[in-house]
Design a protein around this motif. Structure first.
Motif, PDB file in Angstrom:
ATOM      1  N   SER A  84      -0.991   9.150   4.904  1.00  0.00           N
ATOM      2  CA  SER A  84      -2.191   9.373   5.722  1.00  0.00           C
ATOM      3  C   SER A  84      -1.856  10.046   7.040  1.00  0.00           C
ATOM      4  CB  SER A  84      -2.904   8.044   5.974  1.00  0.00           C
ATOM      5  OG  SER A  84      -2.040   7.138   6.656  1.00  0.00           O
ATOM      6  N   GLN A  85      -0.692   9.765   7.576  1.00  0.00           N
ATOM      7  CA  GLN A  85      -0.252  10.426   8.803  1.00  0.00           C
ATOM      8  C   GLN A  85       0.310  11.813   8.508  1.00  0.00           C
ATOM      9  OE1 GLN A  85       2.708   8.226  11.004  1.00  0.00           O
ATOM     10  NE2 GLN A  85       2.621   9.568  12.786  1.00  0.00           N
ATOM     11  N   ALA A  86       1.015  11.930   7.376  1.00  0.00           N
ATOM     12  CA  ALA A  86       1.671  13.192   7.038  1.00  0.00           C
ATOM     13  C   ALA A  86       0.673  14.334   6.891  1.00  0.00           C
ATOM     14  CB  ALA A  86       2.473  13.036   5.755  1.00  0.00           C
ATOM     15  N   ILE A  87      -0.538  14.039   6.409  1.00  0.00           N
ATOM     16  CA  ILE A  87      -1.508  15.112   6.186  1.00  0.00           C
ATOM     17  C   ILE A  87      -2.369  15.378   7.422  1.00  0.00           C
ATOM     18  CG2 ILE A  87      -1.596  14.755   3.703  1.00  0.00           C
ATOM     19  CD1 ILE A  87      -4.148  13.150   4.065  1.00  0.00           C
ATOM     20  N   GLN A  88      -2.069  14.695   8.527  1.00  0.00           N
ATOM     21  CA  GLN A  88      -2.816  14.947   9.754  1.00  0.00           C
ATOM     22  C   GLN A  88      -1.927  15.425  10.899  1.00  0.00           C
ATOM     23  OE1 GLN A  88      -6.017  12.270  10.860  1.00  0.00           O
ATOM     24  NE2 GLN A  88      -5.840  11.185   8.891  1.00  0.00           N
ATOM     25  N   VAL A  89      -0.671  15.656  10.601  1.00  0.00           N
ATOM     26  CA  VAL A  89       0.281  16.118  11.604  1.00  0.00           C
ATOM     27  C   VAL A  89       0.811  17.472  11.170  1.00  0.00           C
ATOM     28  CG1 VAL A  89       2.505  15.668  12.712  1.00  0.00           C
ATOM     29  CG2 VAL A  89       0.924  13.780  12.266  1.00  0.00           C
ATOM     30  N   GLU A  90       0.935  18.404  12.097  1.00  0.00           N
ATOM     31  CA  GLU A  90       1.477  19.712  11.780  1.00  0.00           C
ATOM     32  C   GLU A  90       3.006  19.652  11.719  1.00  0.00           C
ATOM     33  OE1 GLU A  90       0.090  22.776  14.310  1.00  0.00           O
ATOM     34  OE2 GLU A  90      -2.010  22.562  13.724  1.00  0.00           O
ATOM     35  N   PHE A  91       3.568  20.276  10.681  1.00  0.00           N
ATOM     36  CA  PHE A  91       5.016  20.395  10.534  1.00  0.00           C
ATOM     37  C   PHE A  91       5.375  21.866  10.446  1.00  0.00           C
ATOM     38  CE2 PHE A  91       4.003  16.189   8.964  1.00  0.00           C
ATOM     39  CZ  PHE A  91       5.026  15.409   9.490  1.00  0.00           C
ATOM     40  N   ASP A  92       6.612  22.152  10.759  1.00  0.00           N
ATOM     41  CA  ASP A  92       7.078  23.534  10.681  1.00  0.00           C
ATOM     42  C   ASP A  92       7.414  23.938   9.251  1.00  0.00           C
ATOM     43  OD1 ASP A  92       7.202  24.178  13.640  1.00  0.00           O
ATOM     44  OD2 ASP A  92       8.475  22.389  13.554  1.00  0.00           O
ATOM     45  N   LEU A  93       7.699  22.936   8.421  1.00  0.00           N
ATOM     46  CA  LEU A  93       8.013  23.196   7.032  1.00  0.00           C
ATOM     47  C   LEU A  93       7.871  21.904   6.249  1.00  0.00           C
ATOM     48  CD1 LEU A  93       9.181  25.152   4.839  1.00  0.00           C
ATOM     49  CD2 LEU A  93      11.460  24.351   5.508  1.00  0.00           C
ATOM     50  N   ALA A  94       7.353  21.990   5.036  1.00  0.00           N
ATOM     51  CA  ALA A  94       7.327  20.859   4.104  1.00  0.00           C
ATOM     52  C   ALA A  94       8.034  21.283   2.833  1.00  0.00           C
ATOM     53  CB  ALA A  94       5.894  20.433   3.797  1.00  0.00           C
ATOM     54  N   ILE A  95       8.852  20.379   2.284  1.00  0.00           N
ATOM     55  CA  ILE A  95       9.598  20.659   1.057  1.00  0.00           C
ATOM     56  C   ILE A  95       9.309  19.551   0.064  1.00  0.00           C
ATOM     57  CG2 ILE A  95      11.845  21.137   0.044  1.00  0.00           C
ATOM     58  CD1 ILE A  95      12.896  21.768   2.823  1.00  0.00           C
ATOM     59  N   SER A  96       8.934  19.939  -1.140  1.00  0.00           N
ATOM     60  CA  SER A  96       8.632  18.977  -2.196  1.00  0.00           C
ATOM     61  C   SER A  96       9.415  19.351  -3.445  1.00  0.00           C
ATOM     62  CB  SER A  96       7.136  18.971  -2.507  1.00  0.00           C
ATOM     63  OG  SER A  96       6.845  18.136  -3.610  1.00  0.00           O
ATOM     64  N   ALA A  97       9.792  18.342  -4.215  1.00  0.00           N
ATOM     65  CA  ALA A  97      10.473  18.581  -5.487  1.00  0.00           C
ATOM     66  C   ALA A  97       9.580  18.212  -6.660  1.00  0.00           C
ATOM     67  CB  ALA A  97      11.784  17.803  -5.554  1.00  0.00           C
ATOM     68  N   SER A  98       8.280  18.230  -6.439  1.00  0.00           N
ATOM     69  CA  SER A  98       7.344  17.970  -7.517  1.00  0.00           C
ATOM     70  C   SER A  98       5.958  18.393  -7.074  1.00  0.00           C
ATOM     71  CB  SER A  98       7.343  16.480  -7.903  1.00  0.00           C
ATOM     72  OG  SER A  98       6.561  16.259  -9.067  1.00  0.00           O
ATOM     73  N   TYR A  99       5.040  18.420  -8.034  1.00  0.00           N
ATOM     74  CA  TYR A  99       3.634  18.645  -7.743  1.00  0.00           C
ATOM     75  C   TYR A  99       2.901  17.317  -7.903  1.00  0.00           C
ATOM     76  CZ  TYR A  99       4.619  23.643  -7.851  1.00  0.00           C
ATOM     77  OH  TYR A  99       5.116  24.893  -7.579  1.00  0.00           O
ATOM     78  N   GLY A 100       1.651  17.313  -7.650  1.00  0.00           N
ATOM     79  CA  GLY A 100       0.869  16.086  -7.735  1.00  0.00           C
ATOM     80  C   GLY A 100       0.507  15.588  -6.353  1.00  0.00           C
ATOM     81  N   GLY A 101      -0.629  14.912  -6.283  1.00  0.00           N
ATOM     82  CA  GLY A 101      -1.106  14.466  -4.982  1.00  0.00           C
ATOM     83  C   GLY A 101      -1.804  15.608  -4.249  1.00  0.00           C
ATOM     84  N   ASP A 102      -2.250  15.323  -3.060  1.00  0.00           N
ATOM     85  CA  ASP A 102      -3.014  16.309  -2.286  1.00  0.00           C
ATOM     86  C   ASP A 102      -2.095  17.170  -1.436  1.00  0.00           C
ATOM     87  OD1 ASP A 102      -5.432  15.355  -3.315  1.00  0.00           O
ATOM     88  OD2 ASP A 102      -5.501  13.752  -1.821  1.00  0.00           O
ATOM     89  N   LEU A 103      -1.216  17.905  -2.099  1.00  0.00           N
ATOM     90  CA  LEU A 103      -0.301  18.779  -1.356  1.00  0.00           C
ATOM     91  C   LEU A 103      -1.055  19.838  -0.573  1.00  0.00           C
ATOM     92  CD1 LEU A 103       2.540  19.339  -4.012  1.00  0.00           C
ATOM     93  CD2 LEU A 103       2.492  17.701  -2.128  1.00  0.00           C
ATOM     94  N   ARG A 104      -2.231  20.191  -1.041  1.00  0.00           N
ATOM     95  CA  ARG A 104      -3.017  21.207  -0.341  1.00  0.00           C
ATOM     96  C   ARG A 104      -3.426  20.761   1.058  1.00  0.00           C
ATOM     97  NH1 ARG A 104      -6.204  18.746  -4.094  1.00  0.00           N
ATOM     98  NH2 ARG A 104      -8.057  17.647  -3.325  1.00  0.00           N
ATOM     99  N   ASP A 105      -3.384  19.454   1.316  1.00  0.00           N
ATOM    100  CA  ASP A 105      -3.817  18.933   2.612  1.00  0.00           C
ATOM    101  C   ASP A 105      -2.723  18.975   3.665  1.00  0.00           C
ATOM    102  OD1 ASP A 105      -6.289  18.389   1.523  1.00  0.00           O
ATOM    103  OD2 ASP A 105      -5.836  16.299   1.075  1.00  0.00           O
ATOM    104  N   LEU A 106      -1.512  19.329   3.274  1.00  0.00           N
ATOM    105  CA  LEU A 106      -0.418  19.379   4.241  1.00  0.00           C
ATOM    106  C   LEU A 106      -0.643  20.505   5.243  1.00  0.00           C
ATOM    107  CD1 LEU A 106       2.595  18.818   1.837  1.00  0.00           C
ATOM    108  CD2 LEU A 106       1.765  17.216   3.568  1.00  0.00           C
ATOM    109  N   LEU A 107      -0.313  20.230   6.494  1.00  0.00           N
ATOM    110  CA  LEU A 107      -0.472  21.215   7.560  1.00  0.00           C
ATOM    111  C   LEU A 107       0.882  21.850   7.852  1.00  0.00           C
ATOM    112  CD1 LEU A 107      -2.802  19.088   9.889  1.00  0.00           C
ATOM    113  CD2 LEU A 107      -3.462  20.755   8.135  1.00  0.00           C
TER     114      LEU A 107
END
Length: 545
Positions: A84-107
């Motif tokens: 809940s915090q991760a999708i409301q905070v801006e990051f310079d880069l996000a790295i994921s090793a899978s799909y699924g979840g609301d990745l579109r909400d990442l800032l």
């Protein structure tokens, strides 16, 4: 629950007043499950070792195997923030090793890397793609890459050009965001090749033993799902001194059934000498160390073949993978495991030629050994930072975190040609479900054996943890009516054995030789002055004192 409250450090508007190092960029590692965590940890050192970069972790909770993921991250003392915090905070880069979840909400610009050997399996549910009538492949279809017609990842990392070809056919607009950057997991395997003798020694493999790695992905079509008794049958078929069996199960198997349950299901195999690796680490070292891999449609099976190891498939569910993928092609060509297990193992090792599978196994990576510089360059471009001056490298796998337990009860067969003898040993543990003694075998049990029936039935009883005495020999023979020989070390270089008729034998021997000589005494009724024993391709000697 840990991690549900928003954290104040090392991110957030007020974190600068609480943190010590003034970092310039923040990277978010999106961890869907343990499998994804281990793959992210392959490549995160490329940015995490830079004091200009702070890495924090989050778990979106979308994977059915994410139950302990957040706890696992906390146990390793990582900075974890709630989704809940991760999708409301801006990051310079996000790295994921899978799909699924609301990745579109990442800032943040999102990089997605594979969590296996590329993209091979069909999506859960085997839904048809929007293009043609083909099933959609996990990670290479619009179901995972698009949201409301917009691409979710900023960068799609692929390990081989063939994946780019399939991506362009399935989601043409995604191809321009793809980067073929090799496979960091495979590159770590390559880096560990010189450590093969060390990996084998840690796993308890002698110079004359062959290491058979049994690996399974998750699901009912997997090796373990299809035939959970295969490991047991291998232990029955392969003598202890000739083979070492190591088991690597996909982390999702552990997450779905619980570690406690898996350890209970595999306890008999562990007592019989199998090494069961933990889900986090060890499988890479074991793959390098292996003489043969028995597997299924897992990435591990393909990696093993790409390293030049012979692979036998216990199951090959073609319906679960894209036939055009690397693993799909591998399933169509790799040999199956035959019913005669020992003959199949020996033949596969003796006749293996890595060149026969080279055309398929070359699909593991388009950039062998180059994933570290390619990925770091891409990460730092997105971070808008100059790369560190030191070369980008990935570490070799660590030594495996598991070693074999001593097999406390053994079925021993002795063939005499005194002063020589040939000894073959199997784990007695397997008699619990199959009460058929091998021809000419006797039971030898250590005093550490927890199963009382083995001690009551043992014809040879061994005490190896402290020096023995003649009094111990007499007392043991009196207490256990089936015991015909009681033996143990007198000191670091000599043993004492006694028989039911009151004779005592002292002989020079190390631990293994002392055990074997006691079994020879049981069959021969005596020990020659110089005894030569053949066991598991080795020759050892015991000398009467």
């Amino acid at each position: 629950m840990p991690g549900q409250r928003w954290v104040k450090v090392p991110i957030g508007p007020h974190s600068p007043q609480w943190t010590t190092v003034r970092t310039e960029r923040t990277v978010l590692a999106v961890v869907h499950n343990l499998t994804a965590a281990t793959r992210l940890l392959d490549l995160l050192p490329l940015v995490a070792d830079d004091p200009r970069v702070q890495v924090v972790f989050t778990c979106p909770g979308s994977s059915p195997f994410s139950g302990r993921t957040e706890e696992w991250l906390h146990e390793r003392e990582m900075a974890v923030i709630p989704w809940s915090q991760a999708i409301q905070v801006e990051f310079d880069l996000a790295i994921s090793a899978s799909y699924g979840g609301d990745l579109r909400d990442l800032l943040a610009p999102l990089v997605v890397v594979p969590h296996g050997m590329g993209y091979n399996k069909y999506s859960p549910g085997n839904r048809k793609s929007e293009i043609g009538n083909r099933k959609s492949v996990f990670g290479l279809s619009s179901r995972w890459l698009l949201s409301d017609g917009e691409l979710i990842p900023s960068l799609i990392v692929l390990s081989h050009e063939e994946q780019l070809t399939r991506l362009a056919a399935a989601v043409p607009e995604a191809a321009e965001r793809a980067l073929v950057a090799g496979d960091p997991c495979f590159d770590r395997l390559l880096a560990g090749l010189p450590l093969r003798p060390s990996y084998r020694a840690t796993l308890g493999v002698t110079d004359t033993q062959r290491l058979v790695l049994v690996c399974s992905t998750w699901g009912p079509d997997s090796l373990y799902g299809n035939d959970p008794q295969l490991i047991r049958r291998l232990l029955e078929a392969l003598p202890l001194d000739d083979y070492r069996i190591v088991v690597a199960l996909h982390p999702a198997v552990w997450d779905a059934h619980s570690r406690w349950q898996l350890h209970r299901w595999l306890a008999e195999c562990t007592r019989a000498g199998a090494v069961v690796l933990p889900p986090e680490e060890g499988w890479r070292a074991a793959t390098i160390a292996a003489d043969l891999v028995i597997g299924d449609h897992s990435s591990l099976s393909f990696y093993a073949a790409a390293l030049g190891r012979p692979v036998l498939l216990a199951t090959a569910p073609a319906h679960a993978v894209d036939p055009d993928s690397a693993v799909g092609r591998f399933l169509a060509t790799a040999p199956p495991l035959a019913a005669d297990l020992r003959a199949a193992v020996d033949q596969a090792i003796a006749t293996h030629d890595p060149a026969t599978a080279a055309e398929v196994t070359s699909l593991a990576t388009s950039a062998p050994g180059e994933s570290a510089p390619l990925l770091r360059k891409a990460f730092y471009q997105l971070l808008a930072l100059p790369e560190p001056s030191a070369p980008a490298r990935l570490a070799a796998p660590p030594l495996p975190p598991a070693a074999p337990e001593p097999v406390a009860a053994q079925l021993v067969q002795v063939r005499l040609d005194l002063p020589k003898a040939t000894v073959t040993r199997h784990p007695a543990e397997l008699l619990r479900q199959q009460s058929v003694m091998p021809p000419g075998a006797h039971l030898a049990a250590d005093t550490t054996e927890p199963y009382r029936a083995w001690l009551d039935l043992a014809e040879v009883v061994l005490h190896t943890h402290t020096p023995v005495t003649a009094a111990w020999v007499a007392a043991t023979l009196a207490a256990l009516p089936s015991c015909q020989v009681a033996a143990g070390p007198l000191d670091a270089s000599s043993w004492l054995a006694g028989t039911r008729d009151g004779r005592l034998f002292r002989y020079l021997a190390d631990g293994l030789t002392g055990r074997l000589a006691a079994s020879v005494l049981r069959v021969a009724g005596d020990l020659p002055p110089e005894l030569t024993i053949e066991v598991g391709g080795r020759t050892v000697q015991a000398t009467r004192k």
